[in-house]
Structures are given as structure tokens and as C-alpha cells.
Design a protein around this motif. Structure first.
Motif, PDB file in Angstrom:
ATOM      1  N   PHE A 285       0.817  -1.214   0.000  1.00  0.00           N
ATOM      2  CA  PHE A 285       0.000   0.000   0.000  1.00  0.00           C
ATOM      3  C   PHE A 285       0.851   1.265   0.000  1.00  0.00           C
ATOM      4  O   PHE A 285       0.482   2.270  -0.618  1.00  0.00           O
ATOM      5  CB  PHE A 285      -0.976  -0.017   1.171  1.00  0.00           C
ATOM      6  N   ALA A 286       1.992   1.228   0.658  1.00  0.00           N
ATOM      7  CA  ALA A 286       2.866   2.402   0.654  1.00  0.00           C
ATOM      8  C   ALA A 286       3.379   2.683  -0.754  1.00  0.00           C
ATOM      9  O   ALA A 286       3.371   3.832  -1.225  1.00  0.00           O
ATOM     10  CB  ALA A 286       4.028   2.199   1.617  1.00  0.00           C
ATOM     11  N   ILE A 287       3.820   1.631  -1.458  1.00  0.00           N
ATOM     12  CA  ILE A 287       4.315   1.819  -2.827  1.00  0.00           C
ATOM     13  C   ILE A 287       3.184   2.270  -3.744  1.00  0.00           C
ATOM     14  O   ILE A 287       3.363   3.139  -4.608  1.00  0.00           O
ATOM     15  CB  ILE A 287       4.962   0.521  -3.346  1.00  0.00           C
ATOM     16  N   SER A 288       1.975   1.714  -3.552  1.00  0.00           N
ATOM     17  CA  SER A 288       0.842   2.105  -4.403  1.00  0.00           C
ATOM     18  C   SER A 288       0.489   3.573  -4.226  1.00  0.00           C
ATOM     19  O   SER A 288      -0.082   4.195  -5.131  1.00  0.00           O
ATOM     20  CB  SER A 288      -0.384   1.229  -4.108  1.00  0.00           C
ATOM     21  N   ASP A 289       0.849   4.151  -3.076  1.00  0.00           N
ATOM     22  CA  ASP A 289       0.592   5.570  -2.828  1.00  0.00           C
ATOM     23  C   ASP A 289       1.792   6.448  -3.166  1.00  0.00           C
ATOM     24  O   ASP A 289       1.796   7.645  -2.867  1.00  0.00           O
ATOM     25  CB  ASP A 289       0.191   5.789  -1.370  1.00  0.00           C
ATOM     26  N   GLY A 290       2.830   5.852  -3.771  1.00  0.00           N
ATOM     27  CA  GLY A 290       3.931   6.653  -4.271  1.00  0.00           C
ATOM     28  C   GLY A 290       5.220   6.613  -3.482  1.00  0.00           C
ATOM     29  O   GLY A 290       6.186   7.294  -3.831  1.00  0.00           O
ATOM     30  N   ALA A 291       5.271   5.819  -2.414  1.00  0.00           N
ATOM     31  CA  ALA A 291       6.511   5.717  -1.641  1.00  0.00           C
ATOM     32  C   ALA A 291       7.546   4.895  -2.404  1.00  0.00           C
ATOM     33  O   ALA A 291       7.195   4.026  -3.212  1.00  0.00           O
ATOM     34  CB  ALA A 291       6.240   5.068  -0.280  1.00  0.00           C
ATOM     35  N   ILE A 292       8.824   5.181  -2.160  1.00  0.00           N
ATOM     36  CA  ILE A 292       9.909   4.429  -2.787  1.00  0.00           C
ATOM     37  C   ILE A 292      10.840   3.907  -1.703  1.00  0.00           C
ATOM     38  O   ILE A 292      10.854   4.420  -0.580  1.00  0.00           O
ATOM     39  CB  ILE A 292      10.705   5.306  -3.780  1.00  0.00           C
ATOM     40  N   LEU A 293      11.620   2.880  -2.031  1.00  0.00           N
ATOM     41  CA  LEU A 293      12.592   2.345  -1.087  1.00  0.00           C
ATOM     42  C   LEU A 293      13.858   3.200  -1.134  1.00  0.00           C
ATOM     43  O   LEU A 293      14.311   3.587  -2.203  1.00  0.00           O
ATOM     44  CB  LEU A 293      12.931   0.894  -1.421  1.00  0.00           C
ATOM     45  N   SER A 294      14.408   3.484   0.044  1.00  0.00           N
ATOM     46  CA  SER A 294      15.636   4.279   0.106  1.00  0.00           C
ATOM     47  C   SER A 294      16.312   4.014   1.439  1.00  0.00           C
ATOM     48  O   SER A 294      15.898   3.124   2.193  1.00  0.00           O
ATOM     49  CB  SER A 294      15.324   5.770  -0.051  1.00  0.00           C
ATOM     50  N   ASN A 295      17.331   4.792   1.740  1.00  0.00           N
ATOM     51  CA  ASN A 295      18.060   4.611   2.996  1.00  0.00           C
ATOM     52  C   ASN A 295      17.744   5.692   4.024  1.00  0.00           C
ATOM     53  O   ASN A 295      18.487   5.879   4.993  1.00  0.00           O
ATOM     54  CB  ASN A 295      19.564   4.571   2.733  1.00  0.00           C
ATOM     55  N   GLU A 296      16.638   6.410   3.825  1.00  0.00           N
ATOM     56  CA  GLU A 296      16.260   7.417   4.807  1.00  0.00           C
ATOM     57  C   GLU A 296      14.753   7.609   4.790  1.00  0.00           C
ATOM     58  O   GLU A 296      14.070   7.287   3.807  1.00  0.00           O
ATOM     59  CB  GLU A 296      16.953   8.754   4.513  1.00  0.00           C
ATOM     60  N   GLY A 297      14.225   8.135   5.889  1.00  0.00           N
ATOM     61  CA  GLY A 297      12.812   8.469   5.986  1.00  0.00           C
ATOM     62  C   GLY A 297      11.886   7.319   5.684  1.00  0.00           C
ATOM     63  O   GLY A 297      12.089   6.189   6.113  1.00  0.00           O
ATOM     64  N   ARG A 298      10.837   7.623   4.921  1.00  0.00           N
ATOM     65  CA  ARG A 298       9.828   6.605   4.596  1.00  0.00           C
ATOM     66  C   ARG A 298      10.447   5.431   3.853  1.00  0.00           C
ATOM     67  O   ARG A 298      10.097   4.273   4.088  1.00  0.00           O
ATOM     68  CB  ARG A 298       8.732   7.209   3.723  1.00  0.00           C
ATOM     69  N   GLY A 299      11.351   5.730   2.928  1.00  0.00           N
ATOM     70  CA  GLY A 299      11.970   4.678   2.141  1.00  0.00           C
ATOM     71  C   GLY A 299      12.742   3.693   2.987  1.00  0.00           C
ATOM     72  O   GLY A 299      12.746   2.482   2.714  1.00  0.00           O
ATOM     73  N   TYR A 300      13.364   4.190   4.057  1.00  0.00           N
ATOM     74  CA  TYR A 300      14.118   3.311   4.951  1.00  0.00           C
ATOM     75  C   TYR A 300      13.162   2.420   5.744  1.00  0.00           C
ATOM     76  O   TYR A 300      13.441   1.239   5.979  1.00  0.00           O
ATOM     77  CB  TYR A 300      14.992   4.131   5.894  1.00  0.00           C
ATOM     78  N   VAL A 301      12.018   3.002   6.165  1.00  0.00           N
ATOM     79  CA  VAL A 301      11.018   2.208   6.888  1.00  0.00           C
ATOM     80  C   VAL A 301      10.565   1.031   6.029  1.00  0.00           C
ATOM     81  O   VAL A 301      10.503  -0.112   6.487  1.00  0.00           O
ATOM     82  CB  VAL A 301       9.806   3.085   7.274  1.00  0.00           C
ATOM     83  N   LEU A 302      10.258   1.295   4.773  1.00  0.00           N
ATOM     84  CA  LEU A 302       9.795   0.232   3.877  1.00  0.00           C
ATOM     85  C   LEU A 302      10.885  -0.807   3.627  1.00  0.00           C
ATOM     86  O   LEU A 302      10.616  -2.017   3.616  1.00  0.00           O
ATOM     87  CB  LEU A 302       9.330   0.826   2.551  1.00  0.00           C
ATOM     88  N   ARG A 303      12.097  -0.349   3.413  1.00  0.00           N
ATOM     89  CA  ARG A 303      13.208  -1.283   3.196  1.00  0.00           C
ATOM     90  C   ARG A 303      13.398  -2.176   4.420  1.00  0.00           C
ATOM     91  O   ARG A 303      13.607  -3.397   4.291  1.00  0.00           O
ATOM     92  CB  ARG A 303      14.479  -0.493   2.907  1.00  0.00           C
ATOM     93  N   ARG A 304      13.308  -1.585   5.593  1.00  0.00           N
ATOM     94  CA  ARG A 304      13.452  -2.362   6.831  1.00  0.00           C
ATOM     95  C   ARG A 304      12.333  -3.409   6.949  1.00  0.00           C
ATOM     96  O   ARG A 304      12.587  -4.562   7.313  1.00  0.00           O
ATOM     97  CB  ARG A 304      13.410  -1.414   8.028  1.00  0.00           C
ATOM     98  N   LEU A 305      11.101  -3.016   6.647  1.00  0.00           N
ATOM     99  CA  LEU A 305       9.979  -3.950   6.740  1.00  0.00           C
ATOM    100  C   LEU A 305      10.120  -5.090   5.743  1.00  0.00           C
ATOM    101  O   LEU A 305       9.892  -6.262   6.083  1.00  0.00           O
ATOM    102  CB  LEU A 305       8.658  -3.218   6.499  1.00  0.00           C
ATOM    103  N   LEU A 306      10.487  -4.753   4.522  1.00  0.00           N
ATOM    104  CA  LEU A 306      10.621  -5.781   3.492  1.00  0.00           C
ATOM    105  C   LEU A 306      11.726  -6.768   3.847  1.00  0.00           C
ATOM    106  O   LEU A 306      11.563  -7.990   3.734  1.00  0.00           O
ATOM    107  CB  LEU A 306      10.892  -5.126   2.143  1.00  0.00           C
ATOM    108  N   ARG A 307      12.841  -6.269   4.288  1.00  0.00           N
ATOM    109  CA  ARG A 307      13.954  -7.152   4.654  1.00  0.00           C
ATOM    110  C   ARG A 307      13.626  -7.979   5.886  1.00  0.00           C
ATOM    111  O   ARG A 307      14.039  -9.142   5.995  1.00  0.00           O
ATOM    112  CB  ARG A 307      15.217  -6.313   4.866  1.00  0.00           C
ATOM    113  N   ARG A 308      12.887  -7.390   6.796  1.00  0.00           N
ATOM    114  CA  ARG A 308      12.470  -8.139   7.988  1.00  0.00           C
ATOM    115  C   ARG A 308      11.571  -9.307   7.581  1.00  0.00           C
ATOM    116  O   ARG A 308      11.701 -10.422   8.099  1.00  0.00           O
ATOM    117  CB  ARG A 308      11.729  -7.203   8.942  1.00  0.00           C
ATOM    118  N   ALA A 309      10.673  -9.071   6.634  1.00  0.00           N
ATOM    119  CA  ALA A 309       9.796 -10.138   6.157  1.00  0.00           C
ATOM    120  C   ALA A 309      10.595 -11.234   5.466  1.00  0.00           C
ATOM    121  O   ALA A 309      10.328 -12.430   5.643  1.00  0.00           O
ATOM    122  CB  ALA A 309       8.746  -9.559   5.203  1.00  0.00           C
ATOM    123  N   VAL A 310      11.600 -10.848   4.673  1.00  0.00           N
ATOM    124  CA  VAL A 310      12.439 -11.833   3.986  1.00  0.00           C
ATOM    125  C   VAL A 310      13.180 -12.697   5.005  1.00  0.00           C
ATOM    126  O   VAL A 310      13.299 -13.919   4.843  1.00  0.00           O
ATOM    127  CB  VAL A 310      13.430 -11.132   3.033  1.00  0.00           C
TER     128      VAL A 310
END
Length: 362
Positions: A285-310
């Protein structure tokens, strides 16, 4: 109680409050616009702040919405408890200087107990109120709640953030019965984590103007009183679908079944399944609303969640990228109410697949 799907609960909520003269406010993007104080949209009222602070006058002072939210402060609890999530949906009804306590509670009682709506047995409902707020306690009793089911608290049921609008709140808990633990009023009164009593609604009666240096009982009343409510869809679904946790509702369980198929392992309530199911919804849902993966801010949150799931997938013996396969299931569950998830599905899958592959390689 009657079974209702997650989608039916959303639609009934909007139908109920439209019938009470509310205007449906479309849910806002998870990425806040013009609000640098928020990383994510984190509450139903957050998208309506412009109305409550008076900067915008609403077309209708009665508003109802279903708001997507992300909160990551409870990330370590996800999968351990029955109802903590990073992505969730908040059902809300709001009054901007229009109706107040009596109508808010009357409609709450009708929504909760009428067979036309949720049809919850009133004897299963427990209500918290602010200890000094006798009017709210008396109103609940007048509506049909047993006086012994009214629980008075001190700090737990008064909402304020510094100076400005504030007021008592009243929470609705559902008693799921002895299967989920011993009866304990203290669990409700002292906000003790438990599986038996589930908070399904919080109604804030914003009626005072908090001022520094004043005692609460001295706060002046606001000239325009407001109602701000929040009801977690996932929790309501758990109650009406009569399942053990939010993860066995129709909002999550198809994802868990897909993880079973990929891993070859049966669910049996394992934490890894819950973490993966929660996080793929958040990322999608975050990506569908325009968020991107990165190493800071929102992007870092998403990257952390995705890697945690993996990583939790590895605990289930899944060695190859698999998260993108779950996006199809998220789409099937949510597309009726959120058509944008289908529009953006291919993009979500590409980003998720690329990130998961990169992480597994390292």
C-alpha cells in the motif's frame, strides 16, 4: 453474531453514517500532503486536521471515512500479539461543531448492537469513561449498557496534546469470553495487554481548551465542540468473524495460506507467517501511494519492513525471493475497496522482487 467480511464492514460503516447525514471523505494517501509533522498517515483524524484547526471549512460538519494508516512504533509486537500491525485501516466518524455526546453515543450503540449493522450482544460490551465524566457514563447506561460494565479510569480516558482542544474519551471493549483468559476488570481499567477484552472503538469528546498551568477541571469549554472517533477494521473483523487473532480474518488469512503453499509448512499461528503477512500489506500500500525504497525516511522504513519479512521467510526455509507472489493475494483481498492496488500491482511486484533479490544476495 452474523459473519461479515472486511469489505462488508467497510461498506456498512459508510452506509450507516451516510444515513445519519455524514459526508463520505475519501481516504487520504499514506504519504501526508502539506504536513511535515507526519512521516505517514497514522490515524483517521490526521487527514482531517485542516477541518479541526479551522483552516478549511468542511462542506458538511458531519464526516465519515475509512483511512489507511501506517504506524511502526509497535513493530516489535507485530506477530506476537493478536492485533498489532504496521498497516491498518481506521473507520472514523467526525463532527466539526455539530452533534456531540448524545448523538455520538446513540449512533455508536445502534451501530454496535442493531441486527441491521454489527449485531453484537450488548452484554459482551464493556465501556471505559473518564472518571469525572458522569454524563457519558449515564448516557451509556440509559442506552442499555449494564452499569457494572462501565469502567472509570483517570488518565487513560482523557485526550490532550499540549495546549488546545482536549476532552474525555470513551472506549468500547468486546469480551471474547473465558476461552481467551480469566475475567478481569483490571485488564480494561489498567490497559493490560490481554486477548479476552478487545478495544474496538474510541470516541473522543473534544469539548475543552487545554491551557498551560491550569488543572483539567479548570479548562474552559470550547465554543465549538467536536467528535473524533476511531474503530480498527481488523479488530472489528476479528470479533464478528469469531477468530482467534486478526490474522485469521479474511483480511490476512489468504496471504497466510499462500505462505503455507510456498514454504510447505503449516501455519499453526506461527509468528513468522504473521510478520510476513503484515509487512507485505504495508509495503504494497505504501508503494501504491507513491513511496519508494531508500536509505532514509519513509523509504528506509519500507526497506526495513521488506527485509524483515524476507528474514522471517528464511526461518520458514524459504531461500528464494517470494514476496512478490504475495502481492497478487493482497490485490485480490483489497481491490474491491482500493482499486489503485490493481493499477499499481506490477510496479509493486517489480520493486518488491528487486529488493528481496538484492537482499538475499547479500
Amino acid at each position: 453474531m452474523k459473519y461479515l467480511s472486511g469489505n462488508e464492514i467497510r461498506n456498512l460503516w459508510l452506509e450507516f453514517f451516510k444515513g445519519k447525514g455524514h459526508l463520505v471523505e475519501p481516504g487520504a494517501s499514506l504519504i501526508p500532503n502539506d504536513d511535515p509533522t507526519l512521516l505517514w498517515m497514522n490515524a483517521g483524524v490526521a487527514a482531517l486536521k485542516k477541518y479541526f484547526d479551522g483552516s478549511v471549512i468542511p462542506k458538511n460538519p458531519r464526516i465519515v471515512n475509512v483511512q489507511k494508516c501506517i504506524r511502526t512504533n509497535d513493530i516489535e509486537h507485530v506477530g506476537k500479539t493478536a492485533r498489532h500491525h504496521t498497516f491498518f485501516e481506521m473507520l472514523g466518524n467526525f463532527s466539526i461543531g455539530d452533534y456531540f455526546r448524545d448523538q455520538a453515543l446513540e449512533w455508536a450503540y445502534e451501530w454496535l448492537t442493531s441486527e441491521k449493522w454489527l449485531g453484537l450482544p450488548k452484554e459482551k460490551l464493556y465501556i471505559t469513561v473518564y472518571s469525572a465524566d458522569r454524563e457519558t457514563a449515564e448516557k451509556w447506561v440509559a442506552l442499555g449498557i449494564d452499569p457494572s460494565h462501565i469502567v472509570a479510569t483517570v488518565d487513560q480516558n482523557f485526550w490532550e496534546i499540549g495546549e488546545g482542544p482536549s476532552g474525555p474519551c470513551t472506549e468500547v471493549f468486546f469480551d471474547r469470553g473465558e476461552k481467551y483468559g480469566d475475567f478481569s476488570i483490571e485488564a480494561i481499567r489498567d490497559d493490560i495487554e490481554n486477548d479476552r477484552f478487545v478495544e474496538i472503538w474510541n470516541i473522543v469528546l473534544s469539548q475543552f481548551n487545554a491551557k498551560a498551568g491550569m488543572k483539567r477541571e479548570e479548562y474552559p469549554e470550547l465554543p465549538s465542540k467536536n467528535i473524533d472517533t476511531g474503530s480498527g477494521l481488523e479488530r472489528v473483523a476479528m470479533v464478528v468473524q469469531e477468530v482467534e487473532t486478526n490474522y485469521e480474518t479474511d483480511l490476512f488469512y489468504p496471504i497466510i495460506k499462500k505462505i503455507e503453499a510456498i514454504s510447505g509448512i503449516d501455519y499453526h499461528g506461527q509468528m513468522a507467517f504473521k510478520v510476513i503477512a503484515d509487512h507485505i500489506r504495508t509495503v504494497s500500500f505504501a508503494i501504491s501511494d507513491g513511496a519508494i525504497l531508500s536509505n532514509e525516511g519513509r523509504g528506509y522504513v519500507l526497506r526495513r519492513l521488506l527485509r524483515r519479512a524476507v528474514r522471517y521467510g528464511r526461518k520458514l526455509g524459504i531461500e528464494k525471493p517470494f514476496m512478490a507472489k504475495l502481492v497478487d493475494i493482497v490485490e485480490k483481498i483489497m481491490v474491491d475497496f482500493y482499486p489503485n492496488i490493481r493499477t499499481q500491482k506490477d510496479l509493486i511486484k517489480r520493486i518488491v522482487s528487486r529488493e528481496a533479490t538484492k537482499f538475499l544476495e547479500t
